[in-house]
Design an enzyme around this catalytic site. Structure first.
Site, mmCIF file in Angstrom:
data_model
loop_
_atom_site.group_PDB
_atom_site.id
_atom_site.type_symbol
_atom_site.label_atom_id
_atom_site.label_comp_id
_atom_site.label_asym_id
_atom_site.label_seq_id
_atom_site.Cartn_x
_atom_site.Cartn_y
_atom_site.Cartn_z
ATOM 1 N N GLU A 19 0.912 -1.171 0.169
ATOM 2 C CA GLU A 19 0.118 0.072 0.172
ATOM 3 C C GLU A 19 0.993 1.350 -0.213
ATOM 4 O O GLU A 19 1.694 1.362 0.887
ATOM 5 C CB GLU A 19 -0.798 -0.079 1.156
ATOM 6 C CG GLU A 19 -1.780 -1.079 0.900
ATOM 7 C CD GLU A 19 -2.828 -1.189 2.640
ATOM 8 O OE1 GLU A 19 -2.474 -0.025 3.203
ATOM 9 O OE2 GLU A 19 -3.190 -2.078 2.763
ATOM 10 N N ASP A 63 -4.277 8.530 10.674
ATOM 11 C CA ASP A 63 -2.829 8.267 10.482
ATOM 12 C C ASP A 63 -2.307 8.829 11.869
ATOM 13 O O ASP A 63 -2.645 9.962 12.497
ATOM 14 C CB ASP A 63 -1.927 8.872 9.679
ATOM 15 C CG ASP A 63 -2.498 8.129 8.323
ATOM 16 O OD1 ASP A 63 -2.582 6.867 8.046
ATOM 17 O OD2 ASP A 63 -2.497 8.817 7.238
#
Length: 257
Positions: A45, A56
């Site tokens: 990814e 994140d």
């Protein structure tokens, strides 16, 4: 057949690695990709840096900011991936947020990443229903899989609905919170994994968020088709470099080889 479909049809115990495009240095994207292929990773990814990456944790947030400061953008990433299929056979998934993609132009984005040989797309802030109603036909026509996320707080019925229309695999977020940050106990996560298994979903599943070592990888493989590791790898390349030896050592530490 899409490379993701083909991979999941053949094996389990899959290891996927996330890394941020253009980090630590702007030209590291392809070097890391080739190193991961050589090290035996099953698929990757590639993170498309964004200034406000809400899902994140601090390590990937910092990597995104550094990559943006390096000059990374969607167009630069597509340029870096041009011709990559002459060297890389494993599936490639792009992961990022919807704003940069819309700014680039969704239809052009899909056309350009298809030309590069990208197999899948993860956009955490694109609602599943909006994907189905607006974007699915474009991605289907390009043979690109849109990967949905589920989490411990996702109701069973919602999981079944997602599974009904999903392709490729389902990304199981291992715990509430952000990447690289485990806020739940192993028992809690195990109950969640077993609850998802009991639903009998037709799509294969990968576990991510908080998987960082060989023990976490083995635990994930007992409950799904494999695991996705991001924060630990991003931290590793920052500290130890992006050469083949460094990457191989990290992958070996996860697989126990």
């Amino acid at each position: 057949m899409n490379r993701i479909d083909n991979l999941f049809a053949q094996k389990d115990g899959l290891l996927s690695i996330y890394f941020t495009a253009g980090y630590p240095q702007i030209d590291d994207t392809r070097r890391i990709l080739l190193g991961l292929e050589k090290a035996g990773v099953d698929f990757v990814e590639i993170g498309m840096p964004f200034s406000d990456p809400l899902a994140d944790g601090p390590v990937i947030q910092r990597a995104s900011l550094d990559a943006l400061n390096n000059g990374m953008c969607v167009k630069r990433l597509i340029d870096q991936l041009d011709g990559v299929r002459s060297e890389v056979q494993m599936p490639i998934i792009l992961m990022g947020y919807i704003n940069p993609v819309l700014h680039y132009g969704f239809e052009k984005f899909v056309s350009d990443i298809k030309a590069c040989g990208v197999d899948g797309l993860i956009i955490p802030d694109l609602p599943w229903d909006e994907y189905l109603n607006t974007y699915k036909p474009l991605l289907d026509a390009a043979n690109i899989r849109f990967i949905p996320l589920i989490a411990p707080q996702t109701p069973d019925e919602r999981m079944r609905q997602i599974d009904q229309d999903a392709q490729g695999f389902i990304y199981m977020v291992a715990s509430a919170g952000i990447t690289g940050n485990i806020k739940t106990s192993e028992d809690y996560r195990t109950r969640y994994f077993e609850r998802v298994r009991s639903l009998g979903l037709r799509n294969k599943r990968m576990i991510g968020f908080g998987v960082k070592d060989s023990a976490g990888f083995a635990h994930a493989c007992r409950h799904a088709s494999g695991a996705i590791i991001g924060t630990a790898f991003v931290r590793h390349v920052k500290e130890y470099g992006t050469d083949e030896k460094s990457i191989a050592q990290f992958i070996s530490s996860i697989k126990g080889a």
